[in-house]
Write an enzyme that holds these catalytic residues in place. Structure first.
Site, short mmCIF file in Angstrom:
data_model
loop_
_atom_site.label_atom_id
_atom_site.label_comp_id
_atom_site.label_asym_id
_atom_site.label_seq_id
_atom_site.Cartn_x
_atom_site.Cartn_y
_atom_site.Cartn_z
N ARG A 66 0.80 -1.24 0.00
CA ARG A 66 0.00 0.00 0.00
C ARG A 66 0.83 1.28 0.00
O ARG A 66 1.89 1.33 0.61
CB ARG A 66 -0.90 0.02 1.24
CG ARG A 66 -1.96 -1.06 1.21
CD ARG A 66 -2.73 -1.14 2.52
NE ARG A 66 -3.81 -2.12 2.40
CZ ARG A 66 -3.64 -3.44 2.51
NH1 ARG A 66 -2.44 -3.95 2.75
NH2 ARG A 66 -4.65 -4.27 2.36
N HIS A 91 -0.93 -2.43 -4.47
CA HIS A 91 -0.37 -3.32 -5.50
C HIS A 91 -0.35 -2.70 -6.91
O HIS A 91 -0.71 -3.35 -7.90
CB HIS A 91 -1.12 -4.64 -5.52
CG HIS A 91 -0.95 -5.46 -4.26
ND1 HIS A 91 0.20 -5.42 -3.50
CD2 HIS A 91 -1.76 -6.37 -3.64
CE1 HIS A 91 0.08 -6.25 -2.47
NE2 HIS A 91 -1.10 -6.83 -2.52
N HIS A 162 2.94 -12.58 -5.67
CA HIS A 162 1.83 -12.72 -4.72
C HIS A 162 1.26 -14.15 -4.72
O HIS A 162 0.04 -14.33 -4.78
CB HIS A 162 0.74 -11.70 -5.06
CG HIS A 162 -0.06 -11.25 -3.89
ND1 HIS A 162 -0.71 -12.12 -3.05
CD2 HIS A 162 -0.32 -10.01 -3.41
CE1 HIS A 162 -1.34 -11.43 -2.12
NE2 HIS A 162 -1.12 -10.15 -2.31
N ASP A 232 -1.54 -9.79 8.61
CA ASP A 232 -1.42 -9.08 7.34
C ASP A 232 -0.45 -7.93 7.60
O ASP A 232 -0.81 -6.77 7.53
CB ASP A 232 -2.79 -8.58 6.86
CG ASP A 232 -2.76 -8.10 5.41
OD1 ASP A 232 -1.67 -8.13 4.80
OD2 ASP A 232 -3.82 -7.68 4.91
N GLU A 298 5.11 -12.22 1.03
CA GLU A 298 5.48 -11.30 -0.05
C GLU A 298 6.73 -10.54 0.37
O GLU A 298 6.66 -9.69 1.27
CB GLU A 298 4.33 -10.32 -0.32
CG GLU A 298 3.03 -11.00 -0.70
CD GLU A 298 1.83 -10.21 -0.20
OE1 GLU A 298 1.66 -9.04 -0.55
OE2 GLU A 298 1.05 -10.79 0.57
C1 BGC Z 1 -2.33 -7.39 1.40
C2 BGC Z 1 -3.71 -7.78 1.85
C3 BGC Z 1 -4.57 -7.96 0.64
C4 BGC Z 1 -3.92 -8.99 -0.28
C5 BGC Z 1 -4.68 -9.17 -1.56
C6 BGC Z 1 -1.78 -8.46 0.53
O1 BGC Z 1 -0.53 -8.10 0.08
O2 BGC Z 1 -1.48 -7.10 2.48
O3 BGC Z 1 -4.27 -6.83 2.72
O4 BGC Z 1 -5.85 -8.36 0.99
O5 BGC Z 1 -2.62 -8.60 -0.60
O6 BGC Z 1 -4.93 -7.98 -2.16
#
Ligand code: BGC
Length: 334
Positions: A66, A91, A162, A232, A298
């Site tokens: 983010r 992303h 991802h 997360d 990730e």
């Molecule tokens: C984020 C999550 C998100 C997921 C899919 C992850 O990298 O930290 O909050 O829901 O990606 O978008």
């Protein structure tokens, strides 16, 4: 689906498509040598392109994770990004690198080289960014990902993959045992943006310095767990200030005996327990994908680094080369 298959002498196999540079399947042996697909994905390209899925197996860019309030200032210039996650940009925006068709530069039985030119201004980011990603499957049962990028204007870059892992190949990941090589993690606000505080993991659900079952603390009432609906969070990897590969995390599955180690040159790793998977998507083999069916590790620079001067920099200037490597290494135990 136009899948490229990378394989090694032990039967390990990765399938990758040019669309999003997505790892659609990853088959690795269990303690008896039985192969299973340990990543979430779909059976066909159409699902990847039309289902609103949470980045299954995809390459993420130009900025993984983010950016707060979907904007940042660089060299005095303000940049606005697509708002696609609460007030933030997640992303790489609405059409990030996960939704682009990458050029196949080279393909062999164990290696796939992909490239993508992200144009100046694409998804709000400055500079033409030439990105190259090399996937390889080694005879040490590793899926290795080498990322490089160059730009013609100062920009920010944070690339990752991802993939969603489940070492059993089915069921939940509550029984998976995780170790994360991190003494601290980045504390987040209620929109999951780091506050700048690095909190010590000791005495919290975030202490994975010793192997711990995911289920142990997944329903903890710790405010950081409540805000994210589980894990997360970005963990700050204990590492030297160079770009050597260090162990970020290790995951083992007592049922199958499969073990995955994640090594990276990056300073952080987002440990995500699939909290937002809600049973609305049906993946490969007709499997309904539900909360905690898989986990992500990730590797990355910290979220919101463009707005956090104290975090390791994600700025890339003309003449410099962004370089990052992550290795997912599989073995078995028990
Ligand atoms: C984020 C999550 C998100 C997921 C899919 C992850 O990298 O930290 O909050 O829901 O990606 O978008």
């Amino acid at each position: 689906m136009n899948e490229y298959t990378l394989a090694n002498a032990h039967g390990m196999e990765a399938k990758i498509i040019p669309y999003g540079g997505i790892v659609t399947a990853l088959s690795v042996p269990d303690r008896h040598g039985q192969l299973a697909n340990v990543v979430l994905g779909f059976d066909n390209l159409d699902d990847y392109q039309t289902k609103n899925h949470p980045y299954f197996g995809a390459l993420i860019g130009r900025y993984g994770n983010r950016i707060g309030n979907a904007g940042f200032t660089l060299d005095g210039m303000p940049y606005k990004l697509p708002v696609n996650n609460g007030p933030n940009s997640l992303h790489g925006g609405n059409a990030g690198f996960d939704k682009q068709t990458w050029t196949v530069d080279e393909a062999s039985s164990s290696k796939l080289a992909l490239s993508y030119l992200s144009k100046d201004g694409e998804e709000g980011y400055p500079g033409n960014l030439t990105t190259r990603v090399i996937y390889s499957v080694t005879n040490d049962n590793e899926l290795r990902i080498d990322y490089t990028a160059t730009t013609d204007k100062t920009t920010v870059v944070n690339l990752t993959n991802h993939s969603y892992f489940n070492l059993s190949g089915s069921g939940s990941i509550y029984d998976h045992i995780v170790t994360i090589n991190a003494n601290t993690f980045t504390v987040i606000d209620d929109t999951l943006i780091p506050t700048s505080e690095l909190a010590r993991v000791e005495g919290t659900p975030f202490d994975f310095r010793q192997p711990k079952c995911i289920g142990t603390d997944i329903r903890s009432a710790h405010p950081q767990m409540v805000v994210a609906h589980g894990f997360d969070h970005n963990f700050v990897i204990n590492r030297p200030a160079d770009n050597s590969l260090v162990l970020a995390a290790r995951v083992s599955d007592p049922a199958s005996g499969r073990v995955m180690e994640v090594l990276t040159t990056e300073p952080g790793v987002q440990f995500y327990t699939g909290n937002f998977l809600d049973g609305t998507l049906v993946g490969s083999g007709g499997r309904t994908i539900r909360q905690s069916d898989a986990l992500c590790l990730e590797t990355q620079h910290f979220p919101d680094s463009p707005n956090k001067p104290d975090f390791p920099s994600t700025v890339l200037k003309p003449g410099e080369t962004y370089q990052s490597t992550t290795v997912y290494k599989f073995s078995t135990s028990g």
